[in-house]
Design an enzyme around this catalytic site. Structure first.
Site, PDB file in Angstrom:
ATOM      1  N   ALA A   1       0.827  -1.214   0.000  1.00  0.00           N
ATOM      2  CA  ALA A   1       0.000   0.000   0.000  1.00  0.00           C
ATOM      3  C   ALA A   1       0.855   1.254   0.000  1.00  0.00           C
ATOM      4  O   ALA A   1       0.487   2.278   0.559  1.00  0.00           O
ATOM      5  CB  ALA A   1      -0.920  -0.015   1.219  1.00  0.00           C
TER       6      ALA A   1
ATOM      7  N   ARG B   1      -2.769   7.880 -10.371  1.00  0.00           N
ATOM      8  CA  ARG B   1      -3.897   7.957 -11.294  1.00  0.00           C
ATOM      9  C   ARG B   1      -5.210   8.367 -10.610  1.00  0.00           C
ATOM     10  O   ARG B   1      -6.204   8.629 -11.254  1.00  0.00           O
ATOM     11  CB  ARG B   1      -4.052   6.603 -12.019  1.00  0.00           C
ATOM     12  CG  ARG B   1      -2.906   6.307 -12.964  1.00  0.00           C
ATOM     13  CD  ARG B   1      -2.810   4.841 -13.360  1.00  0.00           C
ATOM     14  NE  ARG B   1      -2.114   4.032 -12.357  1.00  0.00           N
ATOM     15  CZ  ARG B   1      -1.881   2.721 -12.475  1.00  0.00           C
ATOM     16  NH1 ARG B   1      -2.303   2.062 -13.548  1.00  0.00           N
ATOM     17  NH2 ARG B   1      -1.240   2.068 -11.528  1.00  0.00           N
TER      18      ARG B   1
ATOM     19  N   THR C   1       6.905  -2.965  -6.921  1.00  0.00           N
ATOM     20  CA  THR C   1       6.235  -3.913  -6.026  1.00  0.00           C
ATOM     21  C   THR C   1       7.206  -4.931  -5.431  1.00  0.00           C
ATOM     22  O   THR C   1       7.053  -5.340  -4.276  1.00  0.00           O
ATOM     23  CB  THR C   1       5.092  -4.638  -6.764  1.00  0.00           C
ATOM     24  OG1 THR C   1       5.593  -5.091  -8.033  1.00  0.00           O
ATOM     25  CG2 THR C   1       3.909  -3.726  -7.018  1.00  0.00           C
TER      26      THR C   1
ATOM     27  N   ARG D   1     -32.894  16.356  11.852  1.00  0.00           N
ATOM     28  CA  ARG D   1     -31.491  16.787  11.855  1.00  0.00           C
ATOM     29  C   ARG D   1     -30.788  16.283  13.113  1.00  0.00           C
ATOM     30  O   ARG D   1     -31.424  15.733  14.007  1.00  0.00           O
ATOM     31  CB  ARG D   1     -31.452  18.307  11.728  1.00  0.00           C
ATOM     32  CG  ARG D   1     -31.862  18.782  10.321  1.00  0.00           C
ATOM     33  CD  ARG D   1     -31.946  20.288  10.248  1.00  0.00           C
ATOM     34  NE  ARG D   1     -30.753  20.914  10.770  1.00  0.00           N
ATOM     35  CZ  ARG D   1     -30.723  22.154  11.290  1.00  0.00           C
ATOM     36  NH1 ARG D   1     -31.817  22.880  11.346  1.00  0.00           N
ATOM     37  NH2 ARG D   1     -29.592  22.639  11.750  1.00  0.00           N
TER      38      ARG D   1
ATOM     39  N   ASN E   1     -50.019  17.573  20.489  1.00  0.00           N
ATOM     40  CA  ASN E   1     -50.411  17.764  19.095  1.00  0.00           C
ATOM     41  C   ASN E   1     -49.986  19.165  18.687  1.00  0.00           C
ATOM     42  O   ASN E   1     -50.456  20.146  19.255  1.00  0.00           O
ATOM     43  CB  ASN E   1     -51.928  17.583  18.950  1.00  0.00           C
ATOM     44  CG  ASN E   1     -52.312  17.465  17.494  1.00  0.00           C
ATOM     45  OD1 ASN E   1     -51.823  18.223  16.651  1.00  0.00           O
ATOM     46  ND2 ASN E   1     -53.179  16.525  17.183  1.00  0.00           N
TER      47      ASN E   1
ATOM     48  N   ALA F   1     -50.451  22.707  12.407  1.00  0.00           N
ATOM     49  CA  ALA F   1     -49.726  23.020  11.168  1.00  0.00           C
ATOM     50  C   ALA F   1     -49.034  24.377  11.253  1.00  0.00           C
ATOM     51  O   ALA F   1     -49.573  25.340  11.778  1.00  0.00           O
ATOM     52  CB  ALA F   1     -50.697  23.018   9.995  1.00  0.00           C
TER      53      ALA F   1
ATOM     54  N   SER G   1     -52.626  25.831  15.192  1.00  0.00           N
ATOM     55  CA  SER G   1     -51.836  26.051  13.979  1.00  0.00           C
ATOM     56  C   SER G   1     -51.183  27.426  13.974  1.00  0.00           C
ATOM     57  O   SER G   1     -51.703  28.381  14.537  1.00  0.00           O
ATOM     58  CB  SER G   1     -52.744  25.947  12.749  1.00  0.00           C
ATOM     59  OG  SER G   1     -53.270  24.651  12.684  1.00  0.00           O
TER      60      SER G   1
HETATM   61  C1  UD1 Z   1       0.264  -4.536 -10.526  1.00  0.00           C
HETATM   62  C2  UD1 Z   1       1.142  -5.643 -11.108  1.00  0.00           C
HETATM   63  C3  UD1 Z   1       0.428  -6.297 -12.270  1.00  0.00           C
HETATM   64  C4  UD1 Z   1      -0.928  -6.794 -11.852  1.00  0.00           C
HETATM   65  C5  UD1 Z   1      -1.738  -5.690 -11.166  1.00  0.00           C
HETATM   66  C6  UD1 Z   1      -2.982  -6.254 -10.546  1.00  0.00           C
HETATM   67  C7  UD1 Z   1       3.514  -5.145 -10.813  1.00  0.00           C
HETATM   68  C8  UD1 Z   1       4.728  -4.555 -11.425  1.00  0.00           C
HETATM   69  N1  UD1 Z   1       2.400  -5.088 -11.546  1.00  0.00           N
HETATM   70  O1  UD1 Z   1       0.101  -3.526 -11.514  1.00  0.00           O
HETATM   71  O2  UD1 Z   1       1.195  -7.402 -12.732  1.00  0.00           O
HETATM   72  O3  UD1 Z   1      -1.638  -7.285 -12.974  1.00  0.00           O
HETATM   73  O4  UD1 Z   1      -0.985  -5.078 -10.117  1.00  0.00           O
HETATM   74  O5  UD1 Z   1      -3.793  -5.242  -9.998  1.00  0.00           O
HETATM   75  O6  UD1 Z   1       3.577  -5.701  -9.737  1.00  0.00           O
HETATM   76  N2  UD1 Z   1       3.114  -0.526  -4.513  1.00  0.00           N
HETATM   77  C9  UD1 Z   1       4.010  -0.340  -3.476  1.00  0.00           C
HETATM   78  N3  UD1 Z   1       5.265   0.128  -3.748  1.00  0.00           N
HETATM   79  C10 UD1 Z   1       5.695   0.397  -4.998  1.00  0.00           C
HETATM   80  C11 UD1 Z   1       4.778   0.190  -6.073  1.00  0.00           C
HETATM   81  C12 UD1 Z   1       3.502  -0.262  -5.793  1.00  0.00           C
HETATM   82  O7  UD1 Z   1       3.662  -0.570  -2.316  1.00  0.00           O
HETATM   83  O8  UD1 Z   1       6.847   0.803  -5.142  1.00  0.00           O
HETATM   84  C13 UD1 Z   1       1.763  -1.019  -4.212  1.00  0.00           C
HETATM   85  C14 UD1 Z   1       0.662  -0.087  -4.643  1.00  0.00           C
HETATM   86  O9  UD1 Z   1       0.311   0.773  -3.581  1.00  0.00           O
HETATM   87  C15 UD1 Z   1      -0.486  -1.046  -4.979  1.00  0.00           C
HETATM   88  C16 UD1 Z   1       0.231  -2.309  -5.401  1.00  0.00           C
HETATM   89  O10 UD1 Z   1       1.559  -2.208  -4.943  1.00  0.00           O
HETATM   90  O11 UD1 Z   1      -1.284  -1.349  -3.849  1.00  0.00           O
HETATM   91  C17 UD1 Z   1       0.222  -2.472  -6.929  1.00  0.00           C
HETATM   92  O12 UD1 Z   1       0.801  -1.327  -7.517  1.00  0.00           O
HETATM   93  P1  UD1 Z   1       0.081  -0.600  -8.731  1.00  0.00           P
HETATM   94  O13 UD1 Z   1       0.876   0.601  -9.091  1.00  0.00           O
HETATM   95  O14 UD1 Z   1      -1.346  -0.438  -8.490  1.00  0.00           O
HETATM   96  O15 UD1 Z   1       0.385  -1.708  -9.858  1.00  0.00           O
HETATM   97  P2  UD1 Z   1      -0.475  -2.029 -11.148  1.00  0.00           P
HETATM   98  O16 UD1 Z   1      -0.017  -1.140 -12.258  1.00  0.00           O
HETATM   99  O17 UD1 Z   1      -1.891  -2.077 -10.840  1.00  0.00           O
HETATM  100 CA    CA Z   2      -3.194  -1.618  -9.045  1.00  0.00          CA
END
Ligand code: UD1
Ligand code: CA
Length: 466
Positions: A16, A22, A87, A341, A385, A388, A413
């Site tokens: 996370a 985006r 990731t 409210r 009561n 109105a 009323s």
């Molecule tokens: C990622 C996967 C993709 C998969 C898709 C599914 C990778 C490179 N890609 O793409 O294969 O199909 O999810 O939804 O793994 N995050 C971190 N640190 C980072 C980058 C990301 O914690 O440095 C977390 C993000 O907060 C997110 C998750 O990893 O919760 C996935 O990252 P996101 O950027 O959403 O990857 P996708 O482009 O969706």
């Molecule tokens: Ca994602």
């Protein structure tokens, strides 16, 4: 409710840390709400159901926000990823906190539709097949944006290619990665240390552990999921609303199965935090928001909005009523077009009719305020009561003042009660009165009325012809 096995030798890793670029938001992505509940809360609840040894949550961007929201559950470890380098890099940051488990289950924080049942199946499949890495996949109509699963002619998984790195041919692959993996703990960090970042995004991709595992003679498996919507990741607000629609259907379905009638379910919003009794009827266009609780046998709608509203049993809320932070006693009736409210507390069998607004007031059992009234900062007894158009004038432009009305009071009323003022039990007030002094019980109280005249030779105007 299917009961799941427990997984005391499993560690969950929740990713996370991403910026959620985006989403175009100042808020951490995983704190965005789906039906009133943050995405991270869905996910943590889901993984909790596996009873894992522990949960590591990787945060980075806006990590303070995320921590403040989640708090500190006993089995949860916070891991910081300072720079979002991908990731794979994110999972690697968990090396210190993951100890003495057989497998690591890696999930993303942005997939609120994921079910614990599916995760349980993934871990079981992974273990039954003696795999080192098992990725959860889905066959989808529109694979855009997801990593594609590459398989050889025998159907064995060979790798995962990201959208941005994929050739045109690879982009046509319909099987995608959910981003969810089960990986044997004794191989995971070895593989992560070997990751490179020479790809379109210059990131350390978690999916690259697949080819690395194969080169190191480990078994890699893919488990296709049955209900592919579970893997939808929220990357932008279009996906947020798609996920919300799907979640809404799921929540309404669950309530229907528990004895709630929902008319025209596609027009209704019932947030994840709402609680409903049996034999409740929710009519078209209703919005049930926040901590709203509705007792057995209530009927609500159409087009009523309830925000943090508490209804006892057998309450009827008629069309277009709005109830916010108010309590309604059993058997009461509100609306149509009633407005309660914050701080309105109604007793049993109270009737609040059309175009009546009640704020910060207690109205006791059986009292009726049926038409076009404003009751604010008032304590009202039972059996009253209110005619109105009657109004409690509670505000002098600077301060609010209370009105006290006893039991069994009749207010004619179009009466104005200028607060602070007290009307004793059993009092009767004549229509059109302006009450500035306390009213005795018994007899009739009324303010002076203007004279009534009759003009006998008066004619109605007629319309000019042009
Ligand atoms: C990622 C996967 C993709 C998969 C898709 C599914 C990778 C490179 N890609 O793409 O294969 O199909 O999810 O939804 O793994 N995050 C971190 N640190 C980072 C980058 C990301 O914690 O440095 C977390 C993000 O907060 C997110 C998750 O990893 O919760 C996935 O990252 P996101 O950027 O959403 O990857 P996708 O482009 O969706
Ligand atoms: Ca994602």
């Amino acid at each position: 409710m299917i009961s799941l096995p427990e997984y005391p030798d499993l560690q969950v890793c929740v990713l996370a840390a991403g910026r959620g670029k985006r989403m175009h938001s100042t808020q951490a992505k995983v704190l965005h709400k789906v039906l009133g509940r943050a995405m991270i809360d869905y996910l943590l609840h889901t993984v909790e159901e596996l009873r894992p040894k522990g949960i590591a949550v990787v945060t980075g961007h806006a990590s303070e926000q995320v921590r403040a929201h989640v708090g500190q559950p006993a089995n949860l470890a916070w891991v910081i990823q300072d720079k979002q380098l991908g990731t794979g890099h994110a999972v690697k940051q968990c090396e210190e906190v993951i100890r003495d488990v057989r497998d690591v289950l890696i999930v993303c924080g942005d997939t609120p539709l994921l079910r614990s049942q599916t995760l349980s199946e993934l871990v079981d499949t992974h273990r039954n097949n003696d795999a080192a890495v098992t990725v959860l996949t889905a066959e989808v109509d529109n694979p855009f944006g997801y990593g594609r699963i590459k398989r050889d002619s025998d159907g064995h998984v060979t790798g995962i290619v990201e959208e941005k790195d994929a050739s045109d041919e690879e982009r046509r692959i319909g099987e995608v990665s959910s981003g969810i993996y089960c990986v044997r703990h004794d191989v995971l960090f070895d593989l992560l240390h070997k990751l490179g970042n020479s790809n379109a995004q210059g990131e350390y991709y978690l999916p690259d552990i697949v080819p690395l595992a194969l080169t190191n003679n480990h078994r890699v498996d893919a488990m296709p999921m049955r209900d592919v919507v579970e893997m939808i990741g929220v990357n932008n607000r279009v996906q947020l609303s798609e996920v919300e629609d799907l979640m809404q259907r799921r929540i309404i379905h669950d309530w229907q199965m528990q004895g709630v009638t929902v008319e025209k379910p596609d027009t209704v919003r019932i947030e994840a935090t709402v609680n409903l009794g049996v034999d409740v009827v929710i009519q078209a266009g209703c919005y049930l928001i926040g901590s709203t609780r509705i007792g057995d046998g209530c009927r609500v709608g159409p087009n009523a909005v309830l925000v943090d509203a508490w209804l006892d049993d057998d309450v009827e809320v008629f069309a277009f009523s709005h109830i916010h932070s108010a309590n309604v006693g059993a058997g009461a009736q509100i609306g149509p077009y009633g407005r309660l409210r914050p701080g309105a507390v109604l007793g049993e069998d109270v009737h609040v009719g059309n175009f009546v607004e009640i704020k910060n007031s207690v109205v006791d059992r059986g009292s009726k305020i049926n038409h076009l009234s404003y009751i604010g900062d008032t304590d009202m007894g039972s059996g009253c009561n209110i005619g109105a158009g009657s109004i409690t004038c509670n505000y002098d432009g600077a301060n609010k003042h209370r009105t006290h009305i006893g039991d069994d009071v009749f207010v004619g009323s179009d009466t104005k009660l200028i607060a602070p003022v007290e009307v004793n039990s059993g009092a009767t007030i004549g229509a059109g009165s302006i009450i500035t002094k306390n009213v005795e019980s018994g007899g009739l109280t009324l303010s002076e009325r203007p004279d009534q005249r009759h003009v006998g030779n008066w004619r109605r105007p007629t319309k000019k012809k042009d």
